[in-house]
Structures are given as C-alpha cells and as structure tokens.
Design a protein around this motif. Structure first.
Motif, PDB file in Angstrom:
ATOM      1  N   LYS A 142       0.839  -1.203   0.000  1.00 41.30           N
ATOM      2  CA  LYS A 142       0.000   0.000   0.000  1.00 41.30           C
ATOM      3  C   LYS A 142       0.876   1.256   0.000  1.00 41.30           C
ATOM      4  O   LYS A 142       0.687   2.191  -0.791  1.00 41.30           O
ATOM      5  N   ALA A 143       1.882   1.272   0.871  1.00 38.23           N
ATOM      6  CA  ALA A 143       2.762   2.454   0.952  1.00 38.23           C
ATOM      7  C   ALA A 143       3.532   2.639  -0.361  1.00 38.23           C
ATOM      8  O   ALA A 143       3.691   3.765  -0.845  1.00 38.23           O
TER       9      ALA A 143
ATOM     10  N   ARG B  21       1.328   4.065  -3.104  1.00 34.92           N
ATOM     11  CA  ARG B  21       1.085   5.501  -2.885  1.00 34.92           C
ATOM     12  C   ARG B  21       2.308   6.321  -3.333  1.00 34.92           C
ATOM     13  O   ARG B  21       2.171   7.372  -3.952  1.00 34.92           O
ATOM     14  N   ALA B  22       3.498   5.803  -2.994  1.00 35.88           N
ATOM     15  CA  ALA B  22       4.726   6.516  -3.378  1.00 35.88           C
ATOM     16  C   ALA B  22       4.844   6.595  -4.906  1.00 35.88           C
ATOM     17  O   ALA B  22       5.231   7.626  -5.472  1.00 35.88           O
TER      18      ALA B  22
ATOM     19  N   ASP C  49       2.342   6.580  -6.962  1.00 36.31           N
ATOM     20  CA  ASP C  49       1.332   7.529  -7.430  1.00 36.31           C
ATOM     21  C   ASP C  49       1.842   8.966  -7.301  1.00 36.31           C
ATOM     22  O   ASP C  49       1.686   9.784  -8.208  1.00 36.31           O
ATOM     23  N   ARG C  50       2.475   9.250  -6.161  1.00 36.49           N
ATOM     24  CA  ARG C  50       3.031  10.602  -5.974  1.00 36.49           C
ATOM     25  C   ARG C  50       4.115  10.899  -7.008  1.00 36.49           C
ATOM     26  O   ARG C  50       4.159  11.972  -7.592  1.00 36.49           O
TER      27      ARG C  50
ATOM     28  N   SER D 259       2.677  11.565 -10.398  1.00 32.19           N
ATOM     29  CA  SER D 259       2.040  12.884 -10.502  1.00 32.19           C
ATOM     30  C   SER D 259       3.076  13.962 -10.777  1.00 32.19           C
ATOM     31  O   SER D 259       2.812  14.919 -11.500  1.00 32.19           O
TER      32      SER D 259
ATOM     33  N   LYS E 225      -7.052   1.840  -9.888  1.00 28.41           N
ATOM     34  CA  LYS E 225      -7.441   2.558  -8.666  1.00 28.41           C
ATOM     35  C   LYS E 225      -8.532   1.828  -7.871  1.00 28.41           C
ATOM     36  O   LYS E 225      -8.446   1.767  -6.645  1.00 28.41           O
TER      37      LYS E 225
ATOM     38  N   LEU F 198      -7.008  -0.667  -5.685  1.00 29.78           N
ATOM     39  CA  LEU F 198      -6.231  -0.057  -4.598  1.00 29.78           C
ATOM     40  C   LEU F 198      -7.170   0.421  -3.483  1.00 29.78           C
ATOM     41  O   LEU F 198      -6.866   0.288  -2.293  1.00 29.78           O
ATOM     42  N   GLN F 199      -8.310   0.977  -3.894  1.00 29.96           N
ATOM     43  CA  GLN F 199      -9.252   1.443  -2.863  1.00 29.96           C
ATOM     44  C   GLN F 199      -9.772   0.280  -2.030  1.00 29.96           C
ATOM     45  O   GLN F 199      -9.860   0.347  -0.805  1.00 29.96           O
TER      46      GLN F 199
ATOM     47  N   SER G 183      -7.218  -0.766   0.474  1.00 32.89           N
ATOM     48  CA  SER G 183      -7.091   0.086   1.664  1.00 32.89           C
ATOM     49  C   SER G 183      -8.285  -0.060   2.591  1.00 32.89           C
ATOM     50  O   SER G 183      -8.204   0.289   3.764  1.00 32.89           O
TER      51      SER G 183
END
Length: 1422
Positions: free
Chosen positions: A1313-1314, A1317-1318, A1320-1321, A1324, A1338, A1341-1342, A1345
């Motif tokens: 999960k972490a 997210r990294a 995804d950042r 972006s 996505k 991923l939702q 979580s």
C-alpha cells in the motif's frame, strides 16, 4: 634451396638379363646428353625429351676380352666418350652427328598452327639429334681402372697398381710417364719441408678422385681409407712437381666430390657421414668445414645403420649436394650442411599400412640440366643375392629414374635476396608466395605506372614501405601461386636459367637459353620478343633484376660479339628498339639493383657501379644507365667463378649516428661480396676530407672510394638486406641477415643508444648473433620479424593400387612430393642472444619496436619456454643462468602474467618449481591477476596453485576468484569454479573434473530458464502454433546437470560452503535491485531461486522503495517510460468503461539504448506515427496537452525517435512504400491504403504508439519469467513492481487478490500500500505517463485500503468478465497480432483485439493461473 616435386619418372629400358641392366650414368658437360652403361652396352640419351638416341652393343668375343663396362667420362666438347672396363681397357668412342637434316622425334603440329617450322634453329631446339657411335681407339693399361677424370684436354686415369696416367683424348700418352703415388710427398700442409712423409706402401692406390679447377688439384681417396689433396706446386703435372696434403683424422674414406664454386671437397666415410673440407689459404692445409650426417633425433631407427657413403654429387649450380649410402636412401643437403630431403624416414620408408619399405638403392646418379632432374640408376634390394628369375620382376630390374626438383631462384640469381617474396623455379613453371596480384595490389601499388614513380623511388626513407607487400599477402595461405612458363618461349629456349620478381610481386621475368620473357600477374599474360631473331641473338650472362617498371640485365650480343647491359621497359613492346643499351668491357657474371643504383661484377674481377634513372616523366619514358665508379678486386679474388653474390647495401660498421650526412650516408654505404662462402664487406672510405657537394644529381657527385675488404662471416649461403628505412624498426631494417646452412642463421644487428645519447666508446656499434631455425630460409620479412621458407611434404598413394602392381610403379614405391610454404618467427632468438650478452637495453628497444606484432605474446612465451627447458633439464649446474634475466625482461611488458602461466601450462610439472623460483610466487601472481581484473589468467594460476599448494590454499584462492567472477558475471568461469571447489572438498584435488561438453551459454544472453524450469506465458495451448511447444516443460526442481549438482550431496559441507556464497551474492543483487543480473545468475548457475526467495521473502526479497525499484527496472531492462499519447482526448477507445493507452517513445532518461529495438511482432511503425503526429494541427496538440497533463510535456512530442533501419509493414496487407509516404504529403494514397484496412487513422495511431512504448522482446520474456518466479515464491511486492512496468492490470489484480488472502503477512500488505502511494506521488510529479494505468487499477487499490481484519475472498476483487471474443482470449495482444499477421486474419480484427483485449486478459490470466496446481505451470515461450 632444392625441393623434390611430384613422383620420379621411370625411363623405358628394355628388360633383359643382368648383362643388359644399366649400371652407370654420366652427363656430358652441357648436360644435354647422358651416357648410360650396361655391362656390354653404351647408350646415349637426350635430356629433353628424355629419349634414347643410340646404343652401342659390344660383341660377345670382345666383351669377354675387355670385361664389363664400369664407368664413362665425356670430353669437355662432348665429341668423345671414354669408357673404362673391368680388365683395364679404356675404349674411346667418337660421337658423330649424321649428315644432312636428320633428327629424331620431330614434333608434329596441326595444319594452320601458329608454331611453324620456319623459326631459326627449329630442329636443334625441338628435336633429338640423330647421332652415331664409333669406337676409335682401345688403350690397355694392364691394371684395373679405379677412376677416370677429364682434366682440360687430358684424361687422368688412376689404376689399382698405384699409378696415375695422364692420357691425351686421342688415346696417346705423348711420352709422359705414369706417376707413382709412392713418390708423391704428403704432409699436413704445404709449408712443411719438402721431404714430407711418402705413402710408403706398395699396395696403396687411388680409389676415387675428382679434379677441382678453382683449387687446381685433385681430391683423392685411397684404398686404405685415407683422403688427401694433390696439387702441382708449379704448372707442370709431373711426379717431381706434385705435393699432397692430408688431414690426420680421416681413415675411412670411400668416395669424394668437389664443389668448384665454394672450393669444398666432400669425402664420404664408411661411418655414413660426409666430411667436407676446404683448403686454408695461407698454409694450404685441409680444414674441416662441416659434416653432413643424420642425427639420432631425426632418424632414431636408421641414423647409424646406413652403411658407408656410396655416392656424392654436387648440383650444376654448386648449391646442393646429394648423398646416397650402401644400404640405400637418398639425401639432399645445402652447400654448408642444412638437410633438405632424406628418403630414409617418413612416407619414403613406410607404407600407408605401417610396414617398412625396402630403401631405394642407387648404383649411379647424375644431375640434369640446371638441376631440374636427378638421373638415378636404381635397383631395389640387394643385387648380390638376386637370381635371374628375380631380375625379370620389374621391382628387381635396375631402372633409370628421373627425380624432378624445384629450386629457389637464389641459387642462380642471388640479386633476389633483397626481396620479400619466395620464388621457386621448376623446369616449366614458377612457384610464388605472393598470392593473387589482384589481392596484393594496394592503392599505393596501383600507382606503379604513374609518372611519379621515380620520385617515389628516389625517397626511400619514407616510413611505411611502398615496396613491401602486406603480411597477409605474403603469409596468406599455404598454397603457392603457380605460373606456367610460356610454352612458345620454352620450346626454343629450354632450360630456364634465371628468374626474377619485382618488389610488388606483380611481374616476373624469366631467362632461358636465349633472350628473355616476362609475365604480369595482373593481366595473366606473357610478353615475348616480337622479333625472334633479336631473342636468339642475345644470351643473358649475369642474371637479371627489376627496377620499378624496368628489367635490367647483362647479356652477350652474338652478332656484334659484344658484352652489354640492357634496360627494357615492361609496358612497351619487347623489342631492342625500346631498350637502353650500355656496352661493357668484360663479361658480366653477377648483377644487382639497390635503390637507384646497379652493381655489376665482371669476369675480370672488377665491380662497376651505375646509376639508373628515367630520362623523362611519363609512363613510357625510357631509363638510362650512367657509370659511376669502378673498383678492381683482382688482388682479393683468386678466381671470378668463386664469387657467389654481390650486393650494395646501406649497412656499415657505423650506425648513422656518428655520420653527419645521414641522408647521403645511407645511400650505398658498402659492397657485400660472398666469396666462396666468405662474406666480405668493403665500405666507403670516410677517412679523407669530407667535401659537402652542392650538385643534386647523384651521377654528378664524386663518390667516395672503398676501403680494403673485411671478412664478416664464414660459411655464408645467402645474404639479405633491405633497401627501405623505418625509424620505428631500425634494428630490424638496418640489420644484415645471413643464412649459414647447417649452423642456422646469423644477424649482424646494429646497436643504438637509448634516446639518442652519445654511444659508449667501448661498445661496438654492431654485433653478430647466431640462431638456429627449423626451416630453410628463402626470404626475410624485415619489419615482421619472420623468415619465410619452404619444406617438402609427402602424400602416400600406394593404397590406391594393388600391392603387386603398386610395387611396379614409382607411384607405389615413392610418395608424392609437394612443396609447402612455411614461416618461422626469429625474434625470440635475437632477444635471447642479446640478453646472454648483457645487452638487455638493446633487447628492450628491439622488443618494444615489435610489440604491435600480432604474435608478439607468442615470441615472449617461446623465449621463456626454451630457456626454461634448457636450464631446468641440464645435467650440469649452470654457473650463470639466463632464466632470471628473461623473467625480469618479460615483466617489462603488460603480457607478463599471461606469458608465465601459458608457459607453465605447456611445461611439465617437474619444471614448475624452477620456473616460479625465477618469475615469482604463483600466489602473488594470482593476486596480481585479480587486481588487474584478468580472471581467465587467474583461473590458470589457480590450476598451478592446486598442484603446488595444499588444498586449503587452493580453496582460499578459489573463493576469491569465485566471488570476483560472480561480481563480474563471468558465468562460464563460475561454473568451473563450483566444480573446482567441489573437487577440492571431495578429495579430488589432484585431478579436477573435466569441463562439461555441453556448450556454455553466453553470459550476455537472456535467461536460459527453459533449460531447467519453464513457466507458462499463455492461458491456453489451443491458440499457440505447434512450433512453440518445443520448449514446454513442467516447473519443478531443476533438471539437467546443474539440477543434479544441487540435489546430490546437499548435506555435504562443501556444498553448504558454495551455497552460502551463492546466497550471499543473490542477496546483494536483490538489495541493489539488479533483477536482470539475478535472473542471469540463477539461470546460468542453476540456482534454486524460488526456494531461496521463499526463505528471504520478508528480508532480502522485500521491496523497500518502490519508486527506486521501478526506475532501476526501466533502466536495467531497457524499458521506456510511458508517455501521454497526443490524441488521447479524441481516442475512439476512450469511453467510460475502460481505457487503453498508446504511448509515444521519446528521448527520456531511458530512451538512449532503444535505437535498435527488437519489436515483439517485428513491426516498426515509429516513422508513420511520427508523420501522423507532424500532420496534426497545432491547435489540436495544444488542446490535448492543456486538457490532459500540463504544458511541460509538450517538448516530449517535438523529437520522436525515428528508427530508420526498420522497413517492416503492419501485418502482411499493409505496404506503405516510399512513393506513398505521408512525408511527401500524398494523403490520398495513404487514405486509400487505410480504407482497405478498414482502420481509422487514430486507431492505427494507438496501435503504433502501443508498440513503440514496449521494450525489447527479450526483456519482456525475462520480466514475465521473473514475475512468475516471484509469484510462486510469494514475493508479492516484487510482482506489483513488475506488473507496473509491464502495465498489465491483470497482473496487479491477481497480485492484490493474493495479498488479501490470509497467508500473506500483514507487513507485506502495508508495504505494498505504501509503495503504490509513493509510485502515485512520483507519477504525478515526474512521470505522468503512469497516471492512466494507475487510474485503471485505482478501484483495486481502494478496496485494498478498505480491507478489514476479517478474511476477504480474493474472488470478490475480480472484475466482471466482458463479452469474450476468440481474439480476446489470446495470451497477449502482441502474440495475437503476430499470429493473425502470419495467418492472414483480417487486419481489423487484429487491431481491435490488440487494443481492446487488456481487461479480459487480466481476468483470463487470473482464472487460468488459479487452475494450475502449485509449482506446475505449463510453459510455452513465443
């Protein structure tokens, strides 16, 4: 020098009784006729063709009176023959030519042939003359005749009563008394008192003798085995005037032959050796020059069983000698003892089945014209025990054999010694080593006809030899370039006497009886005299030489009775009108060319120097000769015939450092004269006042006189010097090379001070170094440090015929002889000789100048090996060993470590201690190899350490090497090291296991995982072509040799030790995110990756930083980062349900290596996508970019990468030719093509972008393999990373479904999960191309979580299956495209399935993979 060629010819001799078998052959002085004796017959044979002319048969009554014929001797003018008989009679026969125009064996030409009979001397040249034999006189000498010798106008006869008779050719003694040998005084030398010791025995007589004209005396062999030389003290041949000298140590002499050119006497001995003597000039004593004897090393089973020497015969040019023994065999030696041929070994002595043949027994032999044939009377087996029945068999019948020979041109035309080609001349053909002229013709060589040629020749100091052929041309292959001599020229001018080749190896000239002819290797044509009268009017006397495009020769003009020097231009017609003629005062014996000078040696013992130059510029401009200088040598030369060669050279005792005018000084510094084997040098006298001349022309400059001659060397056969200059290799080019027969070669080497310092006054400026060769040298390649030669080889054909018939033919009795080209390196000999003489600095300078030669490492290895073998096997202690010096010398070169280990590996183990005592400890050398990253050499040292050290030391060093090899990815070496370490552990350290015979995969290749395990890359096997099933296997424990290696002895401590090292390396690779290396490592070494990853799942196999891992994989697998497509807004596929993104390849951080992409289906549409992008309107671009991901991506679309090398088309139906390219704006044609494909432009754009965004096919296969490995091992975080790079949502879906199962560690869940997210950042901010894909996954991923602590079924996360079509169930879009393209499916279906079938693929993958049992995935790799 001389080489056997082909099979011997057998001449037809009528079979009959023993009384009619041939027993003696003797050639006349011109070698045109041969007298063959039988016991009661005298036959005269012609040489070309080899036919019988006439036979005289003795009547039975007179034959009984005279006894059988024994030997014959010709009168010098060939008009009489004297025949000696067993009962002491000499029969004098007159040879009378029949009156009229009668000839034998006339050639018959067809009507209309160009070879008419109108040429002058036609009959004499092409037909055998008809002769008559008449017995004119009979002389009875009352005692058996031992020897017969023609001396000028007299016949010298030795009889068994100890008398020497001098008889006139008319059969009269002229009142001269016979000389009693007992009255001739003999001493050790001529300076002894007149009262020398007399022979003093009543029964002493001459057994064999031969007259030597240049020594003016007789070499004799007495019946008691002593040998001597008898010479008249004054001119008269009487008993009072004769004096004899003899050597003390010869007591078993059997026969003798003399060499007039070299003043040598060869005495055959009963021991089987030949002792060659010469007369010492000052005292007149007989000095032993050398011996001809077989060695035990070459002929271990025959060397001391040959019997006594029976016959010795020198060749007509005095350059070789044949020897035969009582027990049979024929051998050929050069003048100073180099053995060329021997029939007592090899294929001559043994049949193809290994049985021993009877040696060839020779009762008489004589050389033919120019040495092209040896006439031999042979009888096989012992003639004493033969019965009449045996004699009727052809094998027992004595017969006449003709052995054909090829000879080096150096024997007759020594001016060729400044060439780098080997040229052999045969009776009717020439053999060259310079290959095809078309290959040899380099750009510089092709300017030979240009007007600038003289200018080029005038500056011979330019580096890089224009006159030198390339090494590859001279050494290219083993075959000769054979040139057949023009039959038109040969018919009237046989035999060929001289030949010469030019410096570029493109033109040859030959000289026969009259005139000359030349041949071009480029045009393959001969050029002969147009006017045959001019040809027949000149006799070339002193050889010929090439100068640029000119032929320089010395000849005798028959009609004018004048000696002349002539220069003919090669390119003009062969006619005297185009020749430059210079009259000469005396007959020219030798001629040579050096740069722009011609040196001539004449019969009056004078040397004349001429300059040669072109009169004008232009290709047909003639050349002219100008006399420069004349030097009289009559004080130093006793007889002009003794001069073997004369040459001009730039070599002198000074090196050019001390000389002020270096340019002029190097021109023609000295004359080298080979006087009967003594090399004499005369250099210019610079002791007088030096006047600097202003004139530029060399022929106007006053030349310096020459000093008195100095003897440089003895026993010299050939001399080589170069006329070129090269500053880089001055040692080799300014040296003088000598061939000295049996004692090898010598080089007179210049010594240069380092860095142009002033030379030491005590140090000589030149040094003579001897060295031995295994071949006979025929040419020296100066810069390349090579000697070229030739050697006889044999081929057996006796197995082709039945044994009975084979023995009747020469083909069955003798092997077929061929001449092979050979070469040998001599540099290591010279380096070693310099080191022996403490001239290490000179050796280093010489070696450094040759360090660029391709075989230089071999040179160092040879030197080390030879010194080691000699010193380590010596029985006596060596006071001053050379090996430490050689070792220290080799350390000066970067090849030191390889040289030592290669030498050690080729040497027996017993010598290793001696070697490493000098070169250093092998442990230190091993560590040096590791420091230098030379692992292969280190592995060789490891084998030496294994034999010299205890196993613990070997293991320690092997571990070091193993770790380094793992680090550098040397997989082949790693496999050897694993086997080596196991061998040490299992006590097999003495004999390490042999290398496996299976071919080792290359370290740079892909993972060869299908050797040991295989993974399914497809969901169903129905869609896959049959060819793909060749690689199917089941995933289980690895099989093959590596699998057995890991499964066997797993509890062994040695295996554990190796496993620990492998685990440590695998952990490092994972920590450094080197997945590609990890895959190679596992596949190449059979490493159990899955089981190890299971253990390391939460430790080393955990992904700490997803972004870093993703970036590293992109770089490692050459995979492009994704980019936003230009027309993403107007995409027809962009609906609410799902998106498929086509990416455009641009120059990003990973785009560099993609210039030669290997596309999955072999399709390259980058060009087309580029042109479509270019034709989109600018507003469309801006709207797209603004509405999507910001303006900073705009630059990415301005420079798409174009792969111009690929001209493939989409599928098989698309054919975008150049005429219809969109770059030309020809949109109508393109639209027509697209309409036939039923695809819109934007659909094709998406296909092309999708293809361009993928990495190489090999990377894709490797990534999928790793994905399945990680999936099976449960390393789900790595599966997510690989799913991201492949951009396949099905992979992510399946992985997240596995994450949510109860077996998965919660820590891994949080990590994934972490990590996502990294990513995804990062996407972006740095890589917007990943955003569309992250948007697709996505929902998963939702859900991930939102997971609660209770158990969730993985099936809940699978997406709903959409309506499947047959195309959409394919394994991958790419495979579907490839299959459809090759099977002719509709392109529309291909396009649709390729772009739209992603989500269904995810579902299908998930379904199919779940159905397989754990660990048994089916594999088919496309």
């Amino acid at each position: 020098m001389y080489f056997l060629s082909g099979w011997p010819k057998r001449l037809l001799w009528p079979p009959g009784s023993l009384a009619e078998a041939p027993l003696h052959v003797q050639a006349d002085p011109q070698r045109a006729f041969f007298a063959v004796l039988a016991p009661a017959r005298l036959s005269i044979w012609f040489s070309r063709p080899s036919v019988l002319i006439i036979t005289y048969k003795e009547a039975a009554k007179s034959s009984a009176q005279f006894g059988p014929y024994k030997q014959a001797e010709w009168r010098p003018d060939s008009t009489m023959i004297a025949v000696a008989t067993a009962n002491g009679y000499i029969l004098f026969f007159h040879i009378v030519s029949t009156r009229g125009d009668k000839y034998l064996y006339e050639p018959v030409y067809p009507k209309g042939s160009s070879q008419t009979k109108g040429t002058p001397h036609f009959k004499e040249e092409q037909c055998a003359p008809a002769l008559n034999l008449e017995m004119k006189k009979i002389l009875d000498l009352q005692a058996p005749i031992m020897s017969l010798q023609s001396v000028l106008e007299d016949l010298l006869v030795a009889t068994s009563d100890g008398l020497l008779h001098l008889i006139h050719w008319e059969g009269m003694t002229n009142g001269r008394k016979a000389i009693d040998l007992c009255t001739v005084p003999f001493s050790v030398d001529l300076q002894s008192t007149r009262a020398g010791s007399f022979l003093g025995f009543a029964d002493v007589y001459v057994r064999d003798m031969e007259y030597c004209a240049t020594l003016d005396g007789f070499a004799v062999v007495f019946n008691d085995g002593k040998v001597g030389f008898i010479t008249p003290v004054s001119g008269k041949f009487t008993a009072e005037q004769l004096h004899g000298v003899w050597p003390q140590d010869v007591v078993d002499g059997t026969c003798v032959a003399v060499n007039n050119k070299y003043r040598l006497m060869a005495f055959g001995c009963a021991s089987g050796s030949v002792q060659v003597y010469t007369i010492e000039n000052t005292t007149g004593a007989m000095l032993l020059s050398h011996k001809l004897e077989l060695t035990a090393k070459q002929y271990p089973d025959i060397w001391n069983k040959t019997g006594a020497v029976k016959l010795i015969r020198w060749s007509p040019d005095n350059s070789v000698v044949t020897v035969t023994w009582e027990c049979g065999g024929l051998s050929l030696w050069s003048v100073f003892g180099a053995q060329l041929v021997c029939t007592l070994g090899g294929d001559f002595a043994y049949r193809s089945d290994g049985t021993k043949k009877e040696p060839l027994k020779i009762s008489s032999m004589s050389w033919g014209a120019e040495g092209y044939h040896l006439w031999v009377i042979s009888g096989f087996g012992s003639q004493n025990s033969e019965s009449e029945a045996d004699l009727r068999r052809p094998t027992r019948q004595p017969s006449i054999l003709l052995f054909p020979f090829l000879k080096s041109v150096l024997t007759v035309n020594p001016c060729m010694s400044n060439q780098e080609q080997v040229l052999l001349q045969g009776e009717d053909r020439l053999y060259l080593n310079c290959g095809e002229a078309s290959q040899a013709q380099n750009p510089r060589g092709s300017s030979a006809h240009s007007p600038h040629t003289p200018g080029r020749e005038r500056s011979p100091f330019a580096d890089g030899g224009v006159e030198s052929q390339g090494l590859s041309t001279l050494l290219g292959h083993r075959h000769w370039h054979v040139v057949q001599i023009s039959s038109t020229y040969l018919e009237s001018n046989w035999p060929i006497r001289f030949s010469a080749i030019d410096k570029l190896g493109q033109n040859i000239a030959v000289v026969g009886k009259f005139g000359f002819a030349h041949y071009s290797l480029l045009t393959k044509k001969w050029k002969l005299f147009g006017n045959i009268t001019q040809e027949q009017n000149m006799i070339v006397t002193g050889g010929l030489a090439w100068w640029n495009d000119f032929i320089v020769l010395a000849c005798y003009n028959i009609s004018d009775r004048q000696e002349e020097l002539r220069v003919y231009l090669r390119t003009s017609n062969l006619d005297n009108a185009f020749a430059h003629v210079t009259k000469a005062q005396a007959e020219t014996l030798l001629l040579s060319v050096f740069r722009d000078m011609v040196i001539v040696f004449r019969a009056d013992c004078s040397i004349c120097l001429y300059s040669i130059e072109r009169r004008a510029e232009g290709p047909s401009a003639p050349a002219s000769l100008h006399s420069l200088q004349e030097v009289s040598m009559s004080r130093y030369i006793p007889h002009p015939f003794l001069v073997v060669s004369v040459t001009l050279t730039s070599v002198s005792t000074e090196n050019g450092i001390a000389l002020k005018m270096t340019q002029q000084a190097r021109d023609a510094e000295s004359i080298m004269l080979n006087l009967a084997g003594q090399l004499i040098m005369m250099q210019r006298d610079r002791s007088g006042p030096q006047i600097r001349e202003k004139e530029s022309k060399p022929n106007q400059r006053k030349l310096l006189p020459f000093c008195a001659p100095v003897v440089l060397a003895q026993s010299v056969e050939n001399v080589w010097t170069s006329s070129r200059a090269n500053k880089q290799k001055r040692h080799l080019l300014e040296a003088l090379w000598l061939s000295c027969g049996g004692s090898g070669m010598k080089v007179w080497l210049p010594l240069f001070p380092r860095d142009h310092r002033k030379p030491h006054s005590f140090l000589s400026q030149r040094i003579m170094l001897p060295f031995h060769l295994d071949i006979y040298p025929l040419a020296v390649l100066f810069e390349d440090a090579l000697v070229l030669g030739a050697v006889n080889d044999t081929l057996l054909y006796d197995s082709l015929c039945a044994r009975s018939s084979a023995q009747e033919q020469p083909e069955g009795l003798f092997p077929f002889c061929v001449v092979e080209r050979t070469s040998q390196i001599y540099l290591h000999h010279i380096l070693r000789q310099l080191l022996v003489r403490n001239l290490g600095e000179q050796a280093l300078l010489l070696a450094q100048s040759c360090a660029t030669l391709p075989y230089f490492p071999h040179v160092l290895e040879l030197m080390l090996h030879e010194v080691l073998e000699e010193e380590a096997t010596s029985r006596e202690p060596i006071p001053d060993p050379l090996l430490p010096t050689v070792a220290k010398f080799i350390t000066e070169f970067p090849l030191f470590l390889q040289t030592v280990v290669h030498c050690a590996r080729k040497t027996e183990y017993a010598l290793w201690n001696y070697l490493f005592a000098a070169v250093g400890n092998p442990k230190d050398l091993f560590e040096e190899c590791l420091m230098a990253q030379d692992l292969d050499t280190a592995a060789s040292y490891l084998l030496i350490l294994q034999n010299m050290e205890v196993p613990a030391v070997s293991r320690q060093h092997a571990t070091l090497l193993f770790n380094t090899a793992l680090e550098q990815g040397k997989w082949g070496l790693c496999r050897h090291m694993i086997r080596f370490l196991k061998a040490i552990g299992s006590g097999e350290s003495e004999t390490p296991p042999s290398t496996p015979t299976a071919q080792e995969p290359s370290s740079g290749g892909g993972f060869e995982f299908f050797r040991n395990r295989s993974i399914s890359l497809s969901q169903s096997a129905e869609n896959v072509p049959a060819s793909k099933f060749s690689l199917q296997k089941t995933l289980s424990m690895p099989t093959g040799p590596s699998g057995k290696r890991w499964s066997r002895d797993s509890d062994c401590a040695e295996n554990m030790y190796i496993d620990m090292m492998l685990w440590r390396h695998a952990r490092r690779l994972l920590e450094e995110v080197r997945l590609r290396d990890l895959g190679c490592f596992a596949a190449q070494l059979g490493f159990e990756l899955i089981s190890w990853l299971c253990k390391e799942r939460t430790r080393a196999a955990r992904v700490d930083n997803f972004v870093v891992a993703l970036k590293r994989l992109h770089k490692d697998f050459l995979w492009p980062l994704p980019i936003i497509p230009a027309a993403s807004i107007s995409s027809p596929f962009k609906n609410g349900k799902f998106q498929t993104v086509g990416e455009q390849l641009v120059k990003s951080q990973s785009a560099g290596p993609f210039l030669n992409l290997e596309m999955d289906a072999g399709v390259s549409v980058i060009q087309r996508s580029q042109s479509w992008l270019d034709n989109l309107s600018p507003t469309h671009h801006e709207v797209d970019l603004a509405s999507s991901y910001g303006a900073h991506m705009q630059e990415a679309f301005l420079s798409p990468l174009v792969n111009k090398g690929d001209e493939c088309s989409i599928g098989s139906a698309t054919d975008l030719t150049e005429s219809s390219s969109v770059v030309d704006g020809d949109w109508t044609v393109v639209d027509e093509n697209f309409s036939t494909l039923s695809l819109t432009q934007s659909e094709l754009e998406h296909i092309s972008m999708e293809l361009a965004s993928k990495g190489p096919h090999k990377s894709q296969v490797q990534l999928r393999y790793l994905l399945h490995v990680f999936m099976e091992a449960g390393c789900l975080d790595w599966c997510v990373v690989i799913g991201l790079i492949l951009r396949e949502s099905s992979v992510i879906t399946r992985t997240l479904a596995a994450v949510q199962s109860s077996e998965v560690d919660r820590e891994m869940l949080q990590n994934i999960k972490a990590g996502l997210r990294a990513v995804d950042r990062w996407a972006s901010t740095d890589c917007p191309g990943y955003k569309p894909f992250l948007n697709i996954i996505k929902p998963q991923l939702q859900k991930l979580s939102e997971i609660t602590e209770e158990q969730v079924q993985p099936e809940a996360f699978q997406p709903a299956a959409l309506g499947k079509t047959p195309e959409q169930t394919s394994p991958r879009a790419e495979e579907s495209r490839a299959c459809a393209g090759h099977s002719g499916a509709a392109p529309g279906e291909v396009g649709a399935s390729s772009v739209a079938g992603r989500t269904e693929e995810a579902a299908a993958c998930a379904d199919d993979q779940e159905t397989f049992p754990d660990g048994t995935f089916d594999c088919s790799v496309s």
